[in-house]
Write a protein that holds these residues in place. Structure first.
Motif, PDB file in Angstrom:
ATOM      1  N   TRP A  81       0.836  -1.198   0.000  1.00  0.00           N
ATOM      2  CA  TRP A  81       0.000   0.000   0.000  1.00  0.00           C
ATOM      3  C   TRP A  81       0.875   1.254   0.000  1.00  0.00           C
ATOM      4  O   TRP A  81       0.625   2.197  -0.760  1.00  0.00           O
ATOM      5  N   GLU A  82       1.897   1.267   0.822  1.00  0.00           N
ATOM      6  CA  GLU A  82       2.736   2.446   0.962  1.00  0.00           C
ATOM      7  C   GLU A  82       3.575   2.725  -0.275  1.00  0.00           C
ATOM      8  O   GLU A  82       4.010   3.867  -0.487  1.00  0.00           O
ATOM      9  N   LYS A  83       3.801   1.713  -1.096  1.00  0.00           N
ATOM     10  CA  LYS A  83       4.566   1.906  -2.335  1.00  0.00           C
ATOM     11  C   LYS A  83       3.747   2.640  -3.406  1.00  0.00           C
ATOM     12  O   LYS A  83       4.308   3.158  -4.364  1.00  0.00           O
ATOM     13  N   ILE A 133     -16.855 -21.587  -7.813  1.00  0.00           N
ATOM     14  CA  ILE A 133     -17.216 -20.308  -7.206  1.00  0.00           C
ATOM     15  C   ILE A 133     -18.169 -19.582  -8.140  1.00  0.00           C
ATOM     16  O   ILE A 133     -17.975 -19.528  -9.343  1.00  0.00           O
ATOM     17  N   ASN A 134     -19.217 -19.016  -7.581  1.00  0.00           N
ATOM     18  CA  ASN A 134     -20.239 -18.378  -8.403  1.00  0.00           C
ATOM     19  C   ASN A 134     -19.648 -17.274  -9.252  1.00  0.00           C
ATOM     20  O   ASN A 134     -19.031 -16.343  -8.746  1.00  0.00           O
ATOM     21  N   ILE A 135     -19.874 -17.367 -10.568  1.00  0.00           N
ATOM     22  CA  ILE A 135     -19.438 -16.312 -11.459  1.00  0.00           C
ATOM     23  C   ILE A 135     -20.232 -15.062 -11.118  1.00  0.00           C
ATOM     24  O   ILE A 135     -21.445 -15.089 -10.983  1.00  0.00           O
ATOM     25  N   GLY A 136     -19.523 -13.927 -10.997  1.00  0.00           N
ATOM     26  CA  GLY A 136     -20.176 -12.680 -10.623  1.00  0.00           C
ATOM     27  C   GLY A 136     -20.058 -12.371  -9.145  1.00  0.00           C
ATOM     28  O   GLY A 136     -20.356 -11.278  -8.719  1.00  0.00           O
ATOM     29  N   LYS A 137     -19.600 -13.316  -8.346  1.00  0.00           N
ATOM     30  CA  LYS A 137     -19.453 -13.070  -6.918  1.00  0.00           C
ATOM     31  C   LYS A 137     -18.181 -12.273  -6.654  1.00  0.00           C
ATOM     32  O   LYS A 137     -17.111 -12.641  -7.098  1.00  0.00           O
ATOM     33  N   ILE A 138     -18.316 -11.180  -5.932  1.00  0.00           N
ATOM     34  CA  ILE A 138     -17.172 -10.337  -5.619  1.00  0.00           C
ATOM     35  C   ILE A 138     -16.521 -10.839  -4.335  1.00  0.00           C
ATOM     36  O   ILE A 138     -17.198 -11.025  -3.330  1.00  0.00           O
ATOM     37  N   PRO A 139     -15.202 -11.061  -4.331  1.00  0.00           N
ATOM     38  CA  PRO A 139     -14.548 -11.566  -3.123  1.00  0.00           C
ATOM     39  C   PRO A 139     -14.364 -10.475  -2.076  1.00  0.00           C
ATOM     40  O   PRO A 139     -13.744  -9.448  -2.332  1.00  0.00           O
ATOM     41  N   VAL A 140     -14.918 -10.675  -0.899  1.00  0.00           N
ATOM     42  CA  VAL A 140     -14.714  -9.776   0.239  1.00  0.00           C
ATOM     43  C   VAL A 140     -13.954 -10.569   1.295  1.00  0.00           C
ATOM     44  O   VAL A 140     -14.360 -11.677   1.659  1.00  0.00           O
ATOM     45  N   CYS A 141     -12.835 -10.038   1.757  1.00  0.00           N
ATOM     46  CA  CYS A 141     -11.962 -10.786   2.656  1.00  0.00           C
ATOM     47  C   CYS A 141     -12.600 -11.002   4.027  1.00  0.00           C
ATOM     48  O   CYS A 141     -13.504 -10.265   4.440  1.00  0.00           O
ATOM     49  N   GLU A 178      -7.756 -13.011  -6.463  1.00  0.00           N
ATOM     50  CA  GLU A 178      -7.532 -12.832  -7.894  1.00  0.00           C
ATOM     51  C   GLU A 178      -8.344 -13.826  -8.724  1.00  0.00           C
ATOM     52  O   GLU A 178      -8.920 -13.472  -9.747  1.00  0.00           O
ATOM     53  N   ARG A 179      -8.403 -15.064  -8.266  1.00  0.00           N
ATOM     54  CA  ARG A 179      -9.162 -16.085  -9.005  1.00  0.00           C
ATOM     55  C   ARG A 179     -10.643 -15.709  -9.068  1.00  0.00           C
ATOM     56  O   ARG A 179     -11.268 -15.774 -10.126  1.00  0.00           O
ATOM     57  N   GLN A 180     -11.185 -15.290  -7.900  1.00  0.00           N
ATOM     58  CA  GLN A 180     -12.591 -14.896  -7.875  1.00  0.00           C
ATOM     59  C   GLN A 180     -12.832 -13.640  -8.704  1.00  0.00           C
ATOM     60  O   GLN A 180     -13.864 -13.492  -9.342  1.00  0.00           O
ATOM     61  N   ARG A 181     -11.850 -12.720  -8.675  1.00  0.00           N
ATOM     62  CA  ARG A 181     -12.017 -11.505  -9.452  1.00  0.00           C
ATOM     63  C   ARG A 181     -12.118 -11.804 -10.942  1.00  0.00           C
ATOM     64  O   ARG A 181     -12.951 -11.243 -11.658  1.00  0.00           O
ATOM     65  N   LEU A 182     -11.262 -12.720 -11.418  1.00  0.00           N
ATOM     66  CA  LEU A 182     -11.310 -13.078 -12.837  1.00  0.00           C
ATOM     67  C   LEU A 182     -12.651 -13.693 -13.191  1.00  0.00           C
ATOM     68  O   LEU A 182     -13.236 -13.395 -14.240  1.00  0.00           O
ATOM     69  N   GLN A 183     -13.165 -14.539 -12.308  1.00  0.00           N
ATOM     70  CA  GLN A 183     -14.475 -15.140 -12.570  1.00  0.00           C
ATOM     71  C   GLN A 183     -15.567 -14.083 -12.574  1.00  0.00           C
ATOM     72  O   GLN A 183     -16.485 -14.124 -13.397  1.00  0.00           O
ATOM     73  N   LEU A 240      -6.444  -3.381   1.363  1.00  0.00           N
ATOM     74  CA  LEU A 240      -5.164  -4.076   1.510  1.00  0.00           C
ATOM     75  C   LEU A 240      -5.211  -5.450   0.847  1.00  0.00           C
ATOM     76  O   LEU A 240      -4.236  -5.890   0.217  1.00  0.00           O
ATOM     77  N   TYR A 241      -6.336  -6.103   0.965  1.00  0.00           N
ATOM     78  CA  TYR A 241      -6.551  -7.406   0.325  1.00  0.00           C
ATOM     79  C   TYR A 241      -6.409  -7.283  -1.192  1.00  0.00           C
ATOM     80  O   TYR A 241      -5.752  -8.108  -1.844  1.00  0.00           O
ATOM     81  N   VAL A 242      -6.985  -6.228  -1.742  1.00  0.00           N
ATOM     82  CA  VAL A 242      -6.896  -5.996  -3.192  1.00  0.00           C
ATOM     83  C   VAL A 242      -5.455  -5.705  -3.596  1.00  0.00           C
ATOM     84  O   VAL A 242      -4.941  -6.272  -4.570  1.00  0.00           O
ATOM     85  N   VAL A 243      -4.791  -4.837  -2.843  1.00  0.00           N
ATOM     86  CA  VAL A 243      -3.409  -4.457  -3.158  1.00  0.00           C
ATOM     87  C   VAL A 243      -2.482  -5.665  -3.126  1.00  0.00           C
ATOM     88  O   VAL A 243      -1.569  -5.784  -3.953  1.00  0.00           O
TER      89      VAL A 243
END
Length: 239
Positions: A35-37, A213-221, A187-192, A179-182
């Motif tokens: 994040w700091e970078k 994993i359901n296509i269209g599901k957004i990953p929340v940590c 990533e796998r769920q995001r691509l789906q 932070l999870y995104v950074v």
């Protein structure tokens, strides 16, 4: 890049927190090197993405501005909710970046700084429809100072609604999701979610199954979900 808008309830809001709030949170957390970078533009973009991820959850209750009210459009984001504490009043006087209502001064239920980081909407009279972020609330005088100058300065004909900030745990969830995104989480769920059915990295190739994993599901940590416990629901049950 779209400008970061962290004004609670604003029709064009795209983040639950400012970069300054994010910095304060990450200054006391470990594991934030990635994040700091990043430069501020990149950090702002991540906060917007993470806010969208949080808003993919189903929340208990209703938005405060579920429909257009007070000469402005409905709110963009899920928070604030209808049960957030708010007051309405009449403007006694105003300046370039503040309004004063002696009627809310020295109330025991609204101490100094009570509305800080919340929002104020001009609901009638001069300047009606404006929504601003509260920078400071002064209990002794009933003075509400906003983060930026009014587009149209309110006056004694104006009425307002002021409300508290978005719950801290929503902001903490936002920072953990950012932070999870950074760090490349989900990533796998995001691509789906983007509709990708197959991808490859070097010699590794993977094809997703629709039964996975359901296509269209957004990953929340899990950290973000943990902070938001008691606010979101699955199948009508509060989590």
């Amino acid at each position: 890049m779209e400008e970061l808008n962290a004004i609670p309830s604003h029709p064009d809001a795209n983040s639950y927190a400012t970069l300054e709030e994010a910095k304060a949170y990450f200054d006391s957390r470990t594991g934030v090197e990635n994040w700091e970078k990043m430069n501020k533009d990149a950090q702002a973009a991540v906060l917007q993405v993470a806010t969208k991820h949080l808003d993919s959850l189903r929340f208990f209750g209703e938005k405060m501005f579920e429909t257009a009210r007070y000469y402005r459009r409905e709110q963009m984001l899920a928070f604030p909710r209808k049960d957030a504490f708010s007051l309405t009043g009449n403007v006694g006087s105003a300046g370039a970046d503040y309004l004063i209502d002696a009627g809310i001064a020295n109330r025991s239920n609204v101490p100094d700084d009570f509305f800080n980081n919340g929002f104020v909407v001009i609901i009638e009279g001069t300047g009606k429809g404006q929504t601003a972020r509260v920078r400071d609330f002064e209990m002794a005088t009933g003075k509400i100072t906003v983060s930026e100058n009014w587009g149209t300065q309110p006056d004694a004909t104006s009425q307002y609604l002021v409300s508290v900030e978005v719950p801290k745990k929503v902001k903490y969830a936002l920072f953990e999701q950012a932070l999870y995104v950074v760090n490349g989480g989900g990533e796998r769920q995001r691509l789906q979610a983007e509709g990708v059915v197959e991808y490859s990295i070097g010699d590794l190739r993977e094809r997703f199954k629709e039964s996975g994993i359901n296509i269209g599901k957004i990953p929340v940590c899990n950290e973000a979900k943990g902070y938001m416990r008691g606010l979101w629901t699955i199948g009508g049950r509060i989590i």
